[in-house]
Write a protein that holds these residues in place. Sequence first.
Motif, PDB file in Angstrom:
ATOM      1  N   GLY A 207       0.640  -1.196  -0.086  1.00  0.00           N
ATOM      2  CA  GLY A 207       0.110   0.061   0.010  1.00  0.00           C
ATOM      3  C   GLY A 207       0.824   1.297   0.022  1.00  0.00           C
ATOM      4  N   MET A 208       1.941   1.305   0.778  1.00  0.00           N
ATOM      5  CA  MET A 208       2.771   2.333   0.713  1.00  0.00           C
ATOM      6  C   MET A 208       3.466   2.555  -0.401  1.00  0.00           C
ATOM      7  N   GLY A 209       3.753   1.752  -1.255  1.00  0.00           N
ATOM      8  CA  GLY A 209       4.432   1.575  -2.629  1.00  0.00           C
ATOM      9  C   GLY A 209       3.317   2.108  -3.382  1.00  0.00           C
ATOM     10  N   VAL A 210       2.077   1.857  -3.486  1.00  0.00           N
ATOM     11  CA  VAL A 210       1.340   2.462  -4.605  1.00  0.00           C
ATOM     12  C   VAL A 210       0.846   3.947  -4.140  1.00  0.00           C
ATOM     13  N   ALA A 211       0.882   4.273  -2.869  1.00  0.00           N
ATOM     14  CA  ALA A 211       0.595   5.577  -2.630  1.00  0.00           C
ATOM     15  C   ALA A 211       1.694   6.503  -2.912  1.00  0.00           C
ATOM     16  N   SER A 212       2.976   5.848  -2.848  1.00  0.00           N
ATOM     17  CA  SER A 212       4.231   6.754  -3.030  1.00  0.00           C
ATOM     18  C   SER A 212       4.455   6.929  -4.391  1.00  0.00           C
ATOM     19  N   ALA A 213       4.031   5.943  -5.284  1.00  0.00           N
ATOM     20  CA  ALA A 213       4.060   6.150  -6.772  1.00  0.00           C
ATOM     21  C   ALA A 213       3.122   7.039  -7.418  1.00  0.00           C
ATOM     22  N   LEU A 214       1.865   6.921  -6.715  1.00  0.00           N
ATOM     23  CA  LEU A 214       0.826   7.745  -7.402  1.00  0.00           C
ATOM     24  C   LEU A 214       0.929   9.381  -6.768  1.00  0.00           C
ATOM     25  N   ARG A 215       1.182   9.420  -5.549  1.00  0.00           N
ATOM     26  CA  ARG A 215       1.048  10.904  -4.805  1.00  0.00           C
ATOM     27  C   ARG A 215       2.138  11.618  -5.283  1.00  0.00           C
ATOM     28  N   ASN A 216       3.230  11.009  -5.583  1.00  0.00           N
ATOM     29  CA  ASN A 216       4.514  11.687  -5.970  1.00  0.00           C
ATOM     30  C   ASN A 216       4.827  11.739  -7.422  1.00  0.00           C
ATOM     31  N   SER A 217       4.130  11.607  -8.203  1.00  0.00           N
ATOM     32  CA  SER A 217       4.161  11.727  -9.721  1.00  0.00           C
ATOM     33  C   SER A 217       2.853  12.179 -10.451  1.00  0.00           C
TER      34      SER A 217
ATOM     35  N   HIS B 104      -2.549  18.751   5.796  1.00  0.00           N
ATOM     36  CA  HIS B 104      -1.156  19.611   5.691  1.00  0.00           C
ATOM     37  C   HIS B 104      -0.668  19.291   4.250  1.00  0.00           C
ATOM     38  N   ASN B 105       0.079  20.255   3.675  1.00  0.00           N
ATOM     39  CA  ASN B 105       0.338  20.342   2.086  1.00  0.00           C
ATOM     40  C   ASN B 105       2.084  19.920   2.220  1.00  0.00           C
ATOM     41  N   TYR B 106       2.262  18.714   1.281  1.00  0.00           N
ATOM     42  CA  TYR B 106       3.658  18.234   1.253  1.00  0.00           C
ATOM     43  C   TYR B 106       4.182  18.087  -0.302  1.00  0.00           C
ATOM     44  N   GLU B 107       5.177  18.784  -0.465  1.00  0.00           N
ATOM     45  CA  GLU B 107       5.680  18.697  -2.100  1.00  0.00           C
ATOM     46  C   GLU B 107       6.016  17.115  -2.408  1.00  0.00           C
ATOM     47  N   GLN B 108       5.888  16.947  -3.826  1.00  0.00           N
ATOM     48  CA  GLN B 108       6.170  15.624  -4.280  1.00  0.00           C
ATOM     49  C   GLN B 108       7.785  15.494  -4.531  1.00  0.00           C
TER      50      GLN B 108
END
Length: 211
Positions: free
Chosen positions: A107-117, A130-134
């Motif tokens: 799940g962490m992998g899917v979230a990281s791949a999606l939300r950072n791209s 809160h807002n965080y940059e990719q």
Amino acid sequence: MTLTFYDCKTAPSPRRARIILAEKDVPHDVVEIDLRKGEQMGAEFLAINPNATVPALKLEDGTVLTDNAGIAVWLEETFPEPPMMGTTALEKSEIATWQWKVEQEFGMGVASALRNSTPAMKGRALPGPHNYEQIPALAERGMQQIGHFFDKLERHLAGKDFVAANQLSVADVTAFVFMDFAKIVRLQPGEECTNIARWRDSLRQRPAFQL
């Protein structure tokens, strides 16, 4: 007992709770929160869940459960049949172990791949208020995590109908939902993953997993 479930049909997290509610045949009202319109950030929903996330489950006494972990435990204790977190100490241990593996390694992998791209999530690399940059490198790592987990799960499911304790559990729910959602980053198990395909096809036949 009147329960209110705050849902979003397009998001994977509330789908996990939605499946458990259906498997246990728990009556409840539904309030749809449109994440694409940012309704989770509105004052009305923040008053319900300050974390600005779904799912949330409002109990009859007004208590609000604000994450999948808490919702699953409350449902299991309140509606014990069918059990989805095990009944013996060993079953509970095995299911908890695999639930953790699925969430952390997949799940962490899917979230990281999606939300950072995804351009639409620029400045929103993590859910919540809160807002965080990719960070593009995290998207690359997330894709690697997904592939590695597919390999692990394929080996693990050899000769098994379910992920843990020889029974349908929250670990199956979580793995199934994340696997469906991984389509959004264009990564799915290959044709060689016959054990995953068999397991997945079996779960698809259950009405709760069609929600």
